[in-house]
Design an enzyme around this catalytic site. Structure first.
Site, mmCIF file in Angstrom:
data_model
loop_
_atom_site.group_PDB
_atom_site.id
_atom_site.type_symbol
_atom_site.label_atom_id
_atom_site.label_comp_id
_atom_site.label_asym_id
_atom_site.label_seq_id
_atom_site.Cartn_x
_atom_site.Cartn_y
_atom_site.Cartn_z
ATOM 1 N N SER A 65 0.725 -1.166 -0.081
ATOM 2 C CA SER A 65 0.061 -0.054 -0.033
ATOM 3 C C SER A 65 0.897 1.220 -0.072
ATOM 4 O O SER A 65 1.792 1.358 -0.727
ATOM 5 C CB SER A 65 -0.920 -0.036 1.272
ATOM 6 O OG SER A 65 -1.974 0.957 1.222
ATOM 7 N N ASP A 278 -5.173 -2.738 -3.680
ATOM 8 C CA ASP A 278 -4.126 -2.493 -2.551
ATOM 9 C C ASP A 278 -3.663 -3.836 -1.933
ATOM 10 O O ASP A 278 -4.087 -4.644 -1.641
ATOM 11 C CB ASP A 278 -5.006 -1.765 -1.468
ATOM 12 C CG ASP A 278 -4.103 -1.243 -0.380
ATOM 13 O OD1 ASP A 278 -3.097 -1.717 0.134
ATOM 14 O OD2 ASP A 278 -4.459 -0.257 0.165
#
Length: 446
Positions: A65, A278
Site C-alpha cells: 500500500s 491495494d
C-alpha cells in the site's frame, strides 16, 4: 559453527507497512535512514577517527500500500542526489521525491477532482480521483539533475524491491488426489507481489524479476522497467473502492517457481494481465518476502535456520516501519448476537476476511521467541517536554488513517516525526543490538 568474522557485512531489509495517508511518516523514516548511511560512509571514506569501520548492505525493500509506494520511490531516489528535508526547511528540498510526493503533491483537493470522469462512456472507477496518483508515479523518476549520483557502497547489487498487490484475477493452482478420476482441488492465489532488481548485477536475480538499470529511466531503451515499477506502485496503493484498480501484466512463467506447486494456467497462456488493488488487503507487512531475500544467498544451511535467533550469528535484520501499530484492546462481547444487522454483519465479515488474510502464524512464533535478534520496529512515538509519551503521536491517524490527506501541515509533521523516530532508533536501538557483532562499535547520528 564459528561466528561471522569482523568483515562480514550486516544485511538489512526494510519493510514498509501499509499506511494510507501516513506514508509521509514512512517517507520521513527513509529520508533519515539514507541520510545516516550517506553520512556514515562519507565519514569512513574521509578517515574520520572513531568512525565505526564495519560494513552494512541494504539488500531488500518490501512494501504494501502506502509503504509499497514509498519503497518504489526509494528505489528511484537511491539513484540520484537529493536534499534531505529537515525541520528547518519548511518548503522541503525540491529534488526530494519522497517529500514532493507525500507532503506536497497528494491532497484531498486533488483526490476530489473529476479528471477520471472525463470519459462519460466509462463506468465510475472509484470514489476518489486516482489520476493524481498516476501523475505522481509518472513524475517520480523524472529528475532534472543530470549529475551522477553519489557512491552508495552500502547498497547491495542488486537491490531487490518487492511490492505486494492484491491480484483480483488470481493465480490458479490445482492439487490432485488419488481417486481414480482426473478431478483435482482448485485454489486461487490472490496475494501477489511485483519483484524488481536494481543495480549493475541485476541479471543475477531470478528470471522472473524485472531488471532496473541504474538511472535507466533517462534512457528510452531502459525506461520500460521503471514504468512497470511506477505501475506497481500505483497498484499497491489502490485502496479498494476508494482508488481505481491498476492493470498489470507479466509473463505467466513468472509464477513457475513461486511455490513448490506449479500454477495451473492454460498451456497457451503466455502473457498474463490482471487487475490489482491495494497490496495491504492480503499482506500489509511483507516481512516474509524480505526475509526470503535476505536468506537467499546464505551458503550455510545451518545458519539459515538460526539467522533470526542468536545474536552472535545475526548477520542480517528486518526493520519494519509501521505507522499504525495495531495495539487495540480485545473487543468485548459482540452485540451482533443480540441485534443482528445486515450492514453490520457485512462490514464485519469483510474486515474479518482481511484480518484473516493478514494473519501470520510464523511471525507470532518468532515474536514469542526471546532469542530472536534480528527483527526491529520503527513506529510513531512522540514525547512532551516532561518526557511523557503522548497517546496520539501521528497526525495522519484521524479519519481512519485518511486524515493526512486533509492537511499538508499534518503530512509535514508526520514526515519530521518519521525522521526523528528513525534517528532515535538508529542511535539507541539498532546500533546497540548489533554491537556484539561489530566489536562494540556504535553507530551514532546527530
Amino acid at each position: 559453527m564459528p561466528p561471522p568474522g569482523p568483515d562480514t557485512p550486516f544485511e538489512i531489509g526494510l519493510v514498509m507497512a501499509g499506511a494510507i495517508s501516513a506514508g509521509a511518516y514512512t517517507a520521513g523514516v527513509i529520508d533519515c535512514f539514507i541520510q545516516a548511511l550517506d553520512a556514515w560512509y562519507a565519514a569512513k571514506a574521509a578517515g574520520v577517527a572513531d568512525c565505526p569501520p564495519h560494513e552494512v548492505k541494504l539488500k531488500v525493500l518490501t512494501g504494501a500500500s502506502a509503504g509499497g509506494m514509498t519503497a518504489g520511490l526509494t528505489a528511484g531516489l537511491l539513484c540520484e542526489r537529493f536534499g534531505h528535508v529537515t525541520a528547518a526547511m519548511p518548503d522541503g528540498a525540491t529534488n526530494n521525491r519522497l517529500y514532493e510526493s507525500w507532503v506536497k503533491s497528494i491532497d484531498i483537493t486533488a483526490l476530489l477532482g473529476a479528471e477520471d470522469m472525463s470519459d462519460t462512456k466509462r463506468p465510475l472507477p472509484s470514489v476518489l480521483d486516482s489520476s493524481v496518483i498516476r501523475t505522481i508515479a509518472n513524475h517520480a523518476f523524472d529528475y532534472e539533475d543530470s549529475s551522477p549520483p553519489p557512491p552508495r557502497p552500502y547498497l547491495a547489487d542488486p537491490l531487490r524491491v518487492l511490492l505486494t498487490v492484491t491480484n483480483l484475477r488470481g493465480v490458479p493452482y490445482r492439487i490432485t488426489f488419488e481417486n481414480g478420476q482426473s478431478i483435482g482441488y482448485e485454489m486461487m492465489l490472490h496475494a501477489d507481489y511485483m519483484d524488481f532488481a536494481l543495480g549493475s548485477q541485476a541479471d543475477s536475480a531470478p528470471p522472473s524479476v524485472v531488471r532496473l538499470a541504474p538511472r535507466g529511466y533517462r534512457d528510452e531503451q531502459t525506461a520500460g522497467p521503471w514504468r512497470k515499477l511506477a505501475e506497481a506502485a500505483v497498484a499497491t496503493g489502490a485502496f479498494p473502492i476508494g482508488l481505481a484498480p491498476e492493470q498489470l501484466d507479466r509473463k505467466a512463467t513468472d509464477y513457475l517457481h513461486r511455490l513448490a506447486v506449479m500454477p495451473s494456467f492454460p498451456p497457451e497462456l503466455m502473457e498474463y494481465q490482471f487487475e490489482s488493488v491495494d497490496g495491504g488487503v492480503m499482506d500489509n507487512e511483507p516481512i516474509e518476502l524480505a526475509r526470503q531475500i535476505l536468506a537467499w544467498e546464505e551458503p550455510h544451511p545451518e545458519r539459515r535456520a538460526v539467522l533470526e535467533r542468536q545474536p552472535h550469528l545475526a548477520t542480517r535484520a528486518v526493520v519494519l516501519i509501521m505507522p499504525f501499530p495495531r495495539d487495540k484492546p480485545f473487543p468485548p462481547q459482540d452485540p451482533l448476537n443480540q441485534y443482528p444487522s445486515l450492514f453490520r454483519v457485512g462490514g464485519r465479515t469483510f474486515s474479518s476476511l482481511i484480518a484473516q488474510a493478514r494473519f501470520k502464524a510464523d511471525e507470532l512464533e518468532r515474536a514469542a521467541d526471546p532469542g530472536v535478534y534480528s527483527q526491529f520496529l520503527i513506529t510513531p512515538a512522540r514525547y512532551n517536554e516532561q518526557g511523557q509519551r503522548q497517546e496520539y503521536a501521528i497526525a495522519s491517524g484521524s479519519v481512519e488513517g485518511f486524515g493526512g490527506f486533509l492537511s499538508r501541515a499534518f503530512r509535514a509533521h508526520d514526515y519530521q516525526l518519521g525522521r526523528r523516530n528513525c534517528q532515535y532508533f538508529l542511535a539507541r536501538y539498532f546500533a546497540r543490538a548489533t554491537a556484539s557483532l561489530f566489536q562494540g562499535h556504535r553507530v551514532t547520528f546527530s
